[in-house]
Design a protein around this motif. Structure first.
Motif, short mmCIF file in Angstrom:
data_model
loop_
_atom_site.label_atom_id
_atom_site.label_comp_id
_atom_site.label_asym_id
_atom_site.label_seq_id
_atom_site.Cartn_x
_atom_site.Cartn_y
_atom_site.Cartn_z
N PRO A 88 0.82 -1.22 0.00
CA PRO A 88 0.00 0.00 0.00
C PRO A 88 0.85 1.26 0.00
N VAL A 89 0.47 2.21 -0.85
CA VAL A 89 1.16 3.48 -0.94
C VAL A 89 0.15 4.62 -0.83
N SER A 90 0.64 5.73 -0.36
CA SER A 90 -0.15 6.96 -0.35
C SER A 90 0.67 8.00 -1.09
N LEU A 91 0.03 8.64 -2.06
CA LEU A 91 0.75 9.65 -2.82
C LEU A 91 -0.22 10.66 -3.40
N SER A 92 0.33 11.82 -3.69
CA SER A 92 -0.44 12.89 -4.31
C SER A 92 0.45 13.57 -5.33
N ILE A 93 0.08 13.43 -6.59
CA ILE A 93 0.83 14.03 -7.69
C ILE A 93 -0.16 14.87 -8.47
N SER A 94 0.22 16.10 -8.76
CA SER A 94 -0.69 17.00 -9.44
C SER A 94 -0.02 17.68 -10.62
N ASN A 95 -0.65 17.57 -11.78
CA ASN A 95 -0.26 18.27 -12.99
C ASN A 95 1.22 18.11 -13.33
N ARG A 96 1.68 16.86 -13.39
CA ARG A 96 3.08 16.55 -13.73
C ARG A 96 3.10 15.80 -15.06
N THR A 97 4.25 15.84 -15.73
CA THR A 97 4.40 15.02 -16.92
C THR A 97 4.45 13.57 -16.47
N LEU A 98 4.17 12.65 -17.38
CA LEU A 98 4.17 11.24 -17.04
C LEU A 98 5.53 10.81 -16.50
N GLU A 99 6.59 11.22 -17.19
CA GLU A 99 7.94 10.86 -16.76
C GLU A 99 8.25 11.39 -15.37
N SER A 100 7.90 12.64 -15.13
CA SER A 100 8.14 13.26 -13.83
C SER A 100 7.34 12.57 -12.72
N ALA A 101 6.10 12.21 -13.02
CA ALA A 101 5.26 11.53 -12.03
C ALA A 101 5.83 10.16 -11.67
N LEU A 102 6.27 9.41 -12.69
CA LEU A 102 6.86 8.09 -12.43
C LEU A 102 8.14 8.20 -11.62
N GLU A 103 8.97 9.19 -11.95
CA GLU A 103 10.21 9.40 -11.20
C GLU A 103 9.91 9.73 -9.74
N GLN A 104 8.87 10.55 -9.51
CA GLN A 104 8.51 10.92 -8.14
C GLN A 104 8.04 9.70 -7.36
N ILE A 105 7.24 8.85 -7.99
CA ILE A 105 6.76 7.63 -7.32
C ILE A 105 7.95 6.75 -6.94
N ALA A 106 8.87 6.55 -7.87
CA ALA A 106 10.04 5.71 -7.60
C ALA A 106 10.89 6.30 -6.49
N ARG A 107 11.10 7.60 -6.52
CA ARG A 107 11.95 8.26 -5.53
C ARG A 107 11.32 8.21 -4.14
N GLU A 108 10.04 8.53 -4.04
CA GLU A 108 9.38 8.59 -2.73
C GLU A 108 9.25 7.22 -2.07
N HIS A 109 9.17 6.16 -2.88
CA HIS A 109 8.98 4.83 -2.31
C HIS A 109 10.22 3.95 -2.44
N VAL A 110 11.36 4.59 -2.75
CA VAL A 110 12.67 3.94 -2.83
C VAL A 110 12.60 2.68 -3.70
N LEU A 111 12.26 2.88 -4.96
CA LEU A 111 12.14 1.79 -5.92
C LEU A 111 13.08 2.01 -7.09
N ASN A 112 13.49 0.92 -7.71
CA ASN A 112 14.20 1.01 -8.98
C ASN A 112 13.16 1.05 -10.08
N MET A 113 13.39 1.90 -11.05
CA MET A 113 12.45 2.04 -12.15
C MET A 113 13.18 1.78 -13.46
N ILE A 114 12.68 0.84 -14.24
CA ILE A 114 13.23 0.57 -15.56
C ILE A 114 12.21 1.10 -16.56
N THR A 115 12.66 1.96 -17.44
CA THR A 115 11.77 2.59 -18.40
C THR A 115 12.13 2.17 -19.81
N GLY A 116 11.16 1.71 -20.57
CA GLY A 116 11.34 1.39 -21.98
C GLY A 116 10.77 2.52 -22.81
#
Length: 135
Positions: free
Chosen positions: A39-67
């Motif tokens: 379970p995660v709690s997050l609030s992202i508003s008016n961000r680009t898709l890339e920026s939103a994904l980066e924020q999710i990965a950063r806030e929840h200490v995850l590795n993100m692989i992007t194709g």
């Protein structure tokens, strides 16, 4: 998702469910490792898709692989995203790379090596159990 950006609000929702909604809205393919699907709690508003994904990965200490894929207009855009547990001795920093075939290939190779290693270990344990007469 609306024109100009993406907005996501989630309170104690499984990461896979939140990312499924993002995927449906944006048209990308998302894969969330079961090891990080909590379970995660997050609030992202008016961000680009890339920026939103980066924020999710950063806030929840995850590795993100992007194709990435090249659109008809010639620009590159996100096609797939994988969220994996952070690893390594660097304190679990987020790995975000520029679009690159070599980088994605390297990440997939490492994933396949880890998978093969765990299968080899299972087979080894199975053979040892047979030798000792437990099976």
């Amino acid at each position: 998702m609306h024109e100009g950006g993406i907005s996501v609000i989630a309170i104690d929702q499984p990461l896979s469910r939140v990312m499924a909604q993002v995927a449906a809205a944006s048209g990308i393919a998302v894969d969330v490792s079961p090891a990080v699907d909590k379970p995660v709690s997050l609030s992202i508003s008016n961000r680009t898709l890339e920026s939103a994904l980066e924020q999710i990965a950063r806030e929840h200490v995850l590795n993100m692989i992007t194709g990435w894929k090249t659109s008809a207009s010639g620009s590159t855009e996100i096609a797939t995203v994988m969220f994996l547990p952070s690893s390594g001795s660097d304190g679990g920093g987020v790995v975000i790379k520029e679009p690159s075939v070599h980088w994605e290939r390297k990440a997939r190779r490492q994933f396949n090596k880890d998978k093969a290693q765990s299968k080899r270990e299972e087979k080894r344990l199975e053979r040892a159990a047979k030798r000792s007469g437990r099976i």
